[in-house]
Design a protein around this motif. Structure first.
Motif, PDB file in Angstrom:
ATOM      1  N   ALA A   1      44.705  85.299  21.322  1.00 23.28           N
ATOM      2  CA  ALA A   1      44.271  86.006  20.122  1.00 23.28           C
ATOM      3  C   ALA A   1      45.383  86.159  19.100  1.00 23.28           C
ATOM      4  N   ARG A   2      46.635  86.245  19.580  1.00 22.33           N
ATOM      5  CA  ARG A   2      47.763  86.431  18.661  1.00 22.33           C
ATOM      6  C   ARG A   2      48.710  85.234  18.667  1.00 22.33           C
ATOM      7  N   LEU A   3      48.187  84.068  18.985  1.00 21.73           N
ATOM      8  CA  LEU A   3      49.022  82.863  18.989  1.00 21.73           C
ATOM      9  C   LEU A   3      49.540  82.589  17.583  1.00 21.73           C
ATOM     10  N   ALA A   4      50.864  82.524  17.442  1.00 23.09           N
ATOM     11  CA  ALA A   4      51.483  82.344  16.131  1.00 23.09           C
ATOM     12  C   ALA A   4      51.516  80.870  15.742  1.00 23.09           C
ATOM     13  N   PRO A   5      51.593  80.566  14.437  1.00 24.43           N
ATOM     14  CA  PRO A   5      51.726  79.176  14.018  1.00 24.43           C
ATOM     15  C   PRO A   5      52.927  78.501  14.679  1.00 24.43           C
ATOM     16  N   ALA A   6      52.708  77.286  15.154  1.00 24.43           N
ATOM     17  CA  ALA A   6      53.705  76.455  15.839  1.00 24.43           C
ATOM     18  C   ALA A   6      53.984  76.901  17.269  1.00 24.43           C
ATOM     19  N   GLU A   7      53.407  78.006  17.723  1.00 23.43           N
ATOM     20  CA  GLU A   7      53.591  78.454  19.100  1.00 23.43           C
ATOM     21  C   GLU A   7      52.677  77.652  20.017  1.00 23.43           C
TER      22      GLU A   7
ATOM     23  N   VAL B   1      43.725  72.676  28.823  1.00 18.47           N
ATOM     24  CA  VAL B   1      43.936  72.464  27.398  1.00 18.47           C
ATOM     25  C   VAL B   1      45.347  72.869  26.986  1.00 18.47           C
ATOM     26  N   ARG B   2      46.012  71.979  26.260  1.00 19.96           N
ATOM     27  CA  ARG B   2      47.246  72.318  25.556  1.00 19.96           C
ATOM     28  C   ARG B   2      46.849  72.816  24.172  1.00 19.96           C
ATOM     29  N   VAL B   3      47.446  73.898  23.728  1.00 17.58           N
ATOM     30  CA  VAL B   3      47.047  74.513  22.460  1.00 17.58           C
ATOM     31  C   VAL B   3      48.256  74.683  21.564  1.00 17.58           C
ATOM     32  N   VAL B   4      48.113  74.255  20.311  1.00 18.28           N
ATOM     33  CA  VAL B   4      49.091  74.593  19.284  1.00 18.28           C
ATOM     34  C   VAL B   4      48.310  74.938  18.017  1.00 18.28           C
ATOM     35  N   ASP B   5      48.696  76.023  17.362  1.00 17.81           N
ATOM     36  CA  ASP B   5      47.993  76.498  16.169  1.00 17.81           C
ATOM     37  C   ASP B   5      48.905  76.305  14.963  1.00 17.81           C
ATOM     38  N   ASP B   6      48.317  75.888  13.841  1.00 15.52           N
ATOM     39  CA  ASP B   6      49.141  75.660  12.648  1.00 15.52           C
ATOM     40  C   ASP B   6      48.896  76.692  11.552  1.00 15.52           C
ATOM     41  N   GLY B   7      48.239  77.804  11.905  1.00 20.20           N
ATOM     42  CA  GLY B   7      47.949  78.835  10.920  1.00 20.20           C
ATOM     43  C   GLY B   7      46.576  78.708  10.297  1.00 20.20           C
ATOM     44  N   GLU B   8      45.980  77.510  10.375  1.00 17.99           N
ATOM     45  CA  GLU B   8      44.639  77.270   9.853  1.00 17.99           C
ATOM     46  C   GLU B   8      43.690  76.736  10.926  1.00 17.99           C
ATOM     47  N   THR B   9      44.259  75.983  11.854  1.00 19.83           N
ATOM     48  CA  THR B   9      43.465  75.287  12.866  1.00 19.83           C
ATOM     49  C   THR B   9      44.159  75.364  14.211  1.00 19.83           C
ATOM     50  N   ALA B  10      43.386  75.571  15.259  1.00 18.61           N
ATOM     51  CA  ALA B  10      43.903  75.456  16.621  1.00 18.61           C
ATOM     52  C   ALA B  10      43.622  74.037  17.102  1.00 18.61           C
ATOM     53  N   TRP B  11      44.678  73.354  17.545  1.00 15.12           N
ATOM     54  CA  TRP B  11      44.557  71.974  18.004  1.00 15.12           C
ATOM     55  C   TRP B  11      44.576  71.973  19.531  1.00 15.12           C
ATOM     56  N   LEU B  12      43.501  71.484  20.116  1.00 22.65           N
ATOM     57  CA  LEU B  12      43.335  71.463  21.559  1.00 22.65           C
ATOM     58  C   LEU B  12      43.564  70.034  22.045  1.00 22.65           C
ATOM     59  N   VAL B  13      44.578  69.865  22.878  1.00 21.80           N
ATOM     60  CA  VAL B  13      44.966  68.540  23.363  1.00 21.80           C
ATOM     61  C   VAL B  13      44.541  68.427  24.823  1.00 21.80           C
TER      62      VAL B  13
ATOM     63  N   LEU C   1      52.628  69.503  14.197  1.00 22.40           N
ATOM     64  CA  LEU C   1      51.812  69.629  15.399  1.00 22.40           C
ATOM     65  C   LEU C   1      52.591  69.085  16.594  1.00 22.40           C
ATOM     66  N   GLU C   2      53.316  69.979  17.228  1.00 24.34           N
ATOM     67  CA  GLU C   2      54.104  69.601  18.391  1.00 24.34           C
ATOM     68  C   GLU C   2      53.938  70.680  19.462  1.00 24.34           C
ATOM     69  N   TRP C   3      53.532  70.226  20.650  1.00 25.41           N
ATOM     70  CA  TRP C   3      53.288  71.144  21.755  1.00 25.41           C
ATOM     71  C   TRP C   3      54.458  71.098  22.729  1.00 25.41           C
ATOM     72  N   ARG C   4      54.984  72.273  23.052  1.00 25.83           N
ATOM     73  CA  ARG C   4      56.072  72.385  24.032  1.00 25.83           C
ATOM     74  C   ARG C   4      55.513  72.996  25.315  1.00 25.83           C
ATOM     75  N   ASP C   5      55.718  72.299  26.397  1.00 29.99           N
ATOM     76  CA  ASP C   5      55.126  72.688  27.671  1.00 29.99           C
ATOM     77  C   ASP C   5      55.753  73.982  28.187  1.00 29.99           C
ATOM     78  N   PRO C   6      54.930  75.011  28.469  1.00 22.92           N
ATOM     79  CA  PRO C   6      55.477  76.269  28.988  1.00 22.92           C
ATOM     80  C   PRO C   6      55.886  76.205  30.456  1.00 22.92           C
ATOM     81  N   TRP C   7      55.658  75.073  31.131  1.00 19.84           N
ATOM     82  CA  TRP C   7      55.946  74.960  32.565  1.00 19.84           C
ATOM     83  C   TRP C   7      57.400  75.296  32.889  1.00 19.84           C
ATOM     84  N   SER C   8      58.335  74.894  32.027  1.00 20.67           N
ATOM     85  CA  SER C   8      59.753  75.131  32.312  1.00 20.67           C
ATOM     86  C   SER C   8      60.129  76.603  32.165  1.00 20.67           C
ATOM     87  N   ASP C   9      59.355  77.361  31.381  1.00 19.64           N
ATOM     88  CA  ASP C   9      59.667  78.776  31.148  1.00 19.64           C
ATOM     89  C   ASP C   9      58.809  79.707  31.998  1.00 19.64           C
ATOM     90  N   ALA C  10      57.975  79.136  32.840  1.00 24.09           N
ATOM     91  CA  ALA C  10      57.039  79.946  33.615  1.00 24.09           C
ATOM     92  C   ALA C  10      57.774  80.834  34.617  1.00 24.09           C
TER      93      ALA C  10
END
Length: 380
Positions: A69-75, A92-104, A160-169
């Motif tokens: 709900a609070r995903l920031a742009p580029a997060e 789903v991998r998700v990255v939001d650009d402030g206007e659109t959520a991109w689901l990969v 639009l670049e997705w960084r995998d959270p696996w390394s920070d989990a």
């Protein structure tokens, strides 16, 4: 349309789930090392679903396992769509650009996911579109190669670049089953960049001129397996729940509000144990036989009369040749199988000995210690 990278010297096309991209360029082990060190890029097959509109994040948050709900742009984030029984339907991998959520997603998942989301819009201000044909996805580890890579698409000014959270989990709200000590995921600094599909021609020219190094899908899979990273197209079947693959560490927020499948997620986490568990298998390579997905995993148990009782305990999901670990595989096995029990994999009518390394431990305990009630009528 065929990828321009398939026309490069030495390029061998991938098949199966990675069809459409390059499997390798002639030396998969060298490609693995370069990819791991951030000195090479790989094109990976992906589908892209765009969700636009002011209600997009709260809407996705209400339907999936992650807090969006609070995903920031580029997060970046990772989330799961589950069925009512908690089985994984989409990852789903998700990255939001402030206007659109991109689901990969995996390529085969884009159309059904877009169709499902379109049916669920009701009166909300959201628009869903399958944008897979417009983008290619380049992937690799953090490193200098990204300076020479094509620029990320930025339809609304945010790359639009997705960084995998696996390394920070574990991510906020996540719950890991695997121990953090020595977890190979800490070295998995992976990112995926969405680029306009027509930029692949220029990338192919740069590769021919030696200005950039490329790797194939075999290298991607090898270092993914070594990082214990689950993939929807390989590790998931119709019965998979997130706990079995240690996916609560990166794709589930265990204390967010209700969503479909949340009851199973909470119940297994708090009161039960995953019915199956993911393991890494170190395979005997003396016969140069590499299993394939679906090959059965057996365990031998000594019976009371001294004979061996061989039982099937699981299945191979992904098997690779790794440049350091040698032949290894991910497999999903029954929870009750002891964590120190050796296995045998039947591959190409050959017995392959396998030593298991636990990812989700066999003794993974419930998060809540529920006291046992005394048996009715029992005397103290």
């Amino acid at each position: 349309m065929a990828s321009p990278l398939l026309g490069l010297p030495g390029a061998v096309a991938a098949d199966g789930i990675d069809e459409g991209v390059v499997a390798h360029y002639g030396n998969p082990f060298v490609e693995q090392r370069r990819l791991e060190d951030g000195r090479a890029l790989a094109e990976v097959p992906r589908g892209i679903v765009a969700v636009a509109g002011p209600d997009r994040r709260s809407w996705l948050d209400s339907m999936t396992s992650q807090s969006l709900a609070r995903l920031a742009p580029a997060e970046s984030a990772e989330t799961l769509f589950l069925d009512p029984n908690g089985h994984v339907e989409h990852a789903v991998r998700v990255v939001d650009d402030g206007e659109t959520a991109w689901l990969v997603v995996e390529p085969a998942e884009a159309a059904p996911l877009a169709a499902f989301l379109d049916r669920m819009r009701f009166m909300l201000q959201v628009e869903v579109a399958d944008r897979s044909a417009e983008f290619a996805v380049l992937a690799g580890a953090d490193g200098p190669v990204w300076d020479a890579a094509p620029e990320a698409a930025a339809p609304h000014g945010t790359p639009l670049e997705w960084r995998d959270p696996w390394s920070d989990a574990p991510t906020p709200g996540g719950h890991p089953y695997a121990s953090a000590d020595g977890h190979p995921g800490q070295f998995w600094h992976w990112r995926e960049r969405l680029v306009p599909v027509d930029s692949l021609g220029a990338l192919a020219q740069d590769a021919r001129a030696g200005r950039i190094e490329l790797a194939g899908s075999l290298a991607v899979e090898a270092i993914r397996v070594a990082a214990w990273r689950p993939r929807f197209a390989t590790e998931v079947d119709a019965k998979t729940i997130p706990h079995e693959l240690d996916w609560l560490r990166s794709a589930v927020h265990v204390s967010k509000g209700c969503y479909k499948g949340q009851e199973t997620v909470a119940k297994v986490l708090n009161l039960g144990r995953p019915p199956r568990r993911l393991v890494l298998l170190h395979l005997d390579g003396s016969d140069t036989v590499l299993p394939v997905a679906g090959d059965p995993v057996f365990a031998d148990k000594t019976a009371a009369d001294g004979s061996l009782d061989r039982r099937e305990v699981g299945r191979i999901t992904t098997a690779v040749q790794h440049h350091e670990l040698g032949p290894v595989a991910l497999a999903v096995v029954k929870r009750a199988v002891p964590g120190d029990l050796p296995f045998v994999v039947i591959a190409h009518d050959t017995e392959v000995a396998a030593a298991q390394q636990q990812i989700v431990p066999a003794d993974a305990a419930p998060a809540v210690d529920v006291p046992r009630l005394p048996r009715l009528g029992a005397r103290p």
